[in-house]
Enzyme design. Sequence first.
Site, mmCIF file in Angstrom:
data_model
loop_
_atom_site.group_PDB
_atom_site.id
_atom_site.type_symbol
_atom_site.label_atom_id
_atom_site.label_comp_id
_atom_site.label_asym_id
_atom_site.label_seq_id
_atom_site.Cartn_x
_atom_site.Cartn_y
_atom_site.Cartn_z
ATOM 1 N N HIS A 15 -13.464 8.871 3.221
ATOM 2 C CA HIS A 15 -14.311 7.691 3.416
ATOM 3 C C HIS A 15 -15.668 8.067 4.002
ATOM 4 C CE1 HIS A 15 -12.377 6.942 7.620
ATOM 5 N NE2 HIS A 15 -13.629 7.272 7.850
ATOM 6 N N GLU A 75 -13.285 2.771 2.553
ATOM 7 C CA GLU A 75 -11.999 3.431 2.363
ATOM 8 C C GLU A 75 -11.698 3.624 0.869
ATOM 9 O OE1 GLU A 75 -10.627 4.757 4.845
ATOM 10 O OE2 GLU A 75 -9.747 3.365 6.288
ATOM 11 N N ASN A 112 -9.759 10.971 4.643
ATOM 12 C CA ASN A 112 -9.355 10.519 3.304
ATOM 13 C C ASN A 112 -10.564 10.365 2.383
ATOM 14 O OD1 ASN A 112 -10.564 8.285 4.361
ATOM 15 N ND2 ASN A 112 -8.786 6.930 4.219
#
Length: 234
Positions: A138, A143, A136
């Site tokens: 990160h 995050e 994603n």
Amino acid sequence: MRVIKVENYDEMSRVAANIISAQVVLKPTSVLGLATGSTPIGAYAQLVQWYKEGYLDFSQVITLNLDEYSGLAEGHVQSYRYFMDTQLFNHVNIEKANTHVPNSMAEDIAKECERYDALFEEADGIDLQLLGLGNNGHIGFNEPDDAFAGGTHQVKLHEMTIKANSILFSEEEEVPQYAITVGMKNIMKAKRVLLIVGSENKKEILEKALYGPITPLVPASILQLHPHLDVITV
Ligand code: GLP
């Protein structure tokens, strides 16, 4: 930014290990920022091999790892401390006292985060920061979020991260929900950053990170602002 395109995972590992070893040879007192995950395993194995062949000396090297799961007991086989010990530290002549991983078992997490940030100050910053890329976007365990976090902090892991990282656990339920991660400030203060991407299925997120808008929704996109970023990708 320099993007080095490689044929496969093995070549990525070798090129990454070349850059890390050059750093250590040119500056034996290097401070290395290190990453975990499946991506750097090959590079660490290559460094161990070159150490065994007598090409590398880690005796004065200091390392600061990016992150650690919360709630795993010391010595837990899935902890990032265990990962680093078994993939690299146990096989080279680094002083264990010079290897740092956030202590997620600390009673006072806020204090631990402060202590960890202070280590970066004491070490006078990172010479070379190695990074993997989460599915994603990160980096470390930063995050996707509404804002970039500066300092070391505790995070709640996203579902996608828990799922991706569950391959190393026997069950998804065993993956910790929280982790401690170095924030963007100390990553971005590194003199050099080396981002490694070893699998085709991260192509889209890498493209977003390197060429899309700089946004905390794609945490790695902040790296576009780094003056000395090397990316090695398949
Ligand atoms: C993990 C780590 C990151 C790592 C990333 C990618 O959650 N916290 O530091 O870079 O996810 O992992 P992998 O290399 O296994 O794809």
